[in-house]
Design a protein around this motif. Structure first.
Motif, PDB file in Angstrom:
ATOM      1  N   THR A 149       7.216   2.775  -9.511  1.00 38.23           N
ATOM      2  CA  THR A 149       7.193   3.836  -8.495  1.00 38.23           C
ATOM      3  C   THR A 149       8.050   5.025  -8.915  1.00 38.23           C
ATOM      4  O   THR A 149       7.735   6.183  -8.600  1.00 38.23           O
TER       5      THR A 149
ATOM      6  N   PHE B 110       0.947   3.827  -0.915  1.00 40.57           N
ATOM      7  CA  PHE B 110       2.388   3.782  -0.679  1.00 40.57           C
ATOM      8  C   PHE B 110       2.645   3.210   0.718  1.00 40.57           C
ATOM      9  O   PHE B 110       3.048   3.917   1.631  1.00 40.57           O
TER      10      PHE B 110
ATOM     11  N   ILE C 203       5.275   1.336  -4.221  1.00 39.19           N
ATOM     12  CA  ILE C 203       3.872   1.632  -4.517  1.00 39.19           C
ATOM     13  C   ILE C 203       3.092   0.359  -4.827  1.00 39.19           C
ATOM     14  O   ILE C 203       3.593  -0.574  -5.456  1.00 39.19           O
TER      15      ILE C 203
END
Length: 404
Positions: A101, A232, A277
């Protein structure tokens, strides 16, 4: 530059060194010290099939690998997507990517720099006044390359307790936990991996744009690159679409049947901009190719991103950290990317500077059994460098997937 190391979110390096932390975004203790010596790729006759099968044989429910070399894509899987159903793991599974992420977050920050809405060498307090006690001296660059000295909030027992209780955290609460501890070192004087840096970076994006972080990620990266399997979900444990379940090993958590614990549904709010993520191997490969090709940020900002500091002063060449991206030097050359770990999942994604090859390797148990580390590392080496030491360059179980 000095170093304060607690693990870089690297479950396996791009080639083969093994440095696994225990639940990097919410458990303790994290790995410390220099990574162990590399493992060689297996003995003569070893295939990628055998390497992935050996990961599953020691208790990891599933593992997948994807290599893209030009327009040729090969994928391989072993194990299952769900221990409850026994359904085989497919190459298109979604999974949590943990600290990978951070490359996405750094890319958005650099886009804002390119738009003259941020500056790398200006203090964080300019946009987030009062958030950090030392915010007048910590720069945006120091957040992104882990030289800020901010304490890592994941080292505080309260975060682990919240994870066990499936607590939903607000980003400002995570920063407050970090701020309740002394700084690790004066800003800019050392390197020390801290997830707090990226929580602050996420708040910075929201402060500058006036939009939720999820919206900026979607509009700036997910949609333009066609990352249809990337999302997300920062406060819900639900993963949409076909996905691999993630597990804690038997013995780490109490279960009625003594089996691994399914933690797929744990909410990732304790990770947020540092690791929440969800993606797929195809999407991660597409993201790193676009980033390193200069399609996400221009050449000047890509040079900023790939300007690195040594993670370990005793070994300044092997592992170096840029702005949300790691440089790993190994026998294959120079690799750029990151590794990530979050409860239930370990992932790595790297792009080789010499060949342009991208490799994504993901497994569905964190922390993985110690016996899995050598085959995981060997599978990464095999995929990134090609066969060495007499290994067979076998055809993986899946081939011909469209590269874009």
């Amino acid at each position: 530059m000095n170093q304060v190391r607690r693990g870089s979110g690297r479950p396996w390096t791009a080639l083969s060194a093994v440095a696994v932390s225990l639940l990097i975004l919410g458990a303790a203790p994290a790995a410390t010290g220099a990574p162990p010596a590399p493992h060689p790729v297996g003995a003569s006759g070893t295939t990628l099939h055998a390497l992935l099968d050996s990961v599953v044989a020691v208790g990891v429910p599933g593992v997948l690998e994807r290599t893209q070399d030009g327009r040729r894509v090969i994928s391989a899987t072993a194990g299952v997507a769900d221990l409850g159903t026994g359904a085989p793991l497919r190459p298109d599974a979604r999974f949590r990517v943990g600290s990978i992420t951070k490359t996405f977050i750094a890319s958005v920050v650099l886009q804002l720099v390119g738009e003259h809405r941020l500056a790398l060498d200006q203090p964080v307090a300019r946009w987030l006044p009062g958030l950090l006690a030392d915010g007048e001296h910590i720069t945006v660059r120091e957040l992104l390359n882990h030289t800020s000295g901010l304490y890592d909030y994941t080292d505080d027992p309260a975060v682990l307790a919240g994870l066990v209780n499936n607590r939903v955290w607000r980003p400002a609460q995570l920063v407050a936990i970090a701020e309740s501890h002394p700084a690790l070192f004066p800003p800019g004087s050392a390197w020390g991996y801290s997830n707090t840096n990226y929580i602050v970076a996420g708040l910075l994006i929201e402060a500058v744009t006036g939009h939720p972080l999820a919206q900026e990620l979607q509009q700036r990266i997910f949609t333009p690159l066609g990352l249809t399997h990337t999302s997300f979900p920062s406060i819900t444990g639900r993963i949409t679409g076909y996905h691999a379940h993630g597990y804690l090993p038997a013995g780490l958590a109490t279960t009625a049947n003594g089996e691994p614990t399914d933690v797929t549904g744990l909410n990732p709010s304790s990770a947020w901009a540092a690791g929440a993520i969800v993606s797929s191997a195809r999407d991660l490969s597409r993201f790193y190719l676009a980033l390193m090709d200069g399609r996400l940020i221009g050449p000047r900002l890509l040079r900023e991103m790939t300007t690195t500091v040594a993670e370990d002063p005793a070994d300044p060449a092997t592992y170096r950290y840029g702005l949300g991206i790691e440089r790993v030097q190994d026998p294959c050359g120079t690799d750029w990317g990151l590794g990530g770990a979050i409860p239930g999942y370990q992932t790595m994604a790297y792009w080789n500077q010499s060949t342009g090859r991208t490799v994504v390797l993901a497994s569905t148990m964190d922390p993985a059994p110690a016996a899995a580390q050598a085959p995981l590392a060997n599978a990464a080496s095999f995929a990134l460098c090609g066969p060495t030491n007499g290994t067979q360059n076998d055809l993986p179980r899946h081939e011909g997937e469209p590269p874009y």
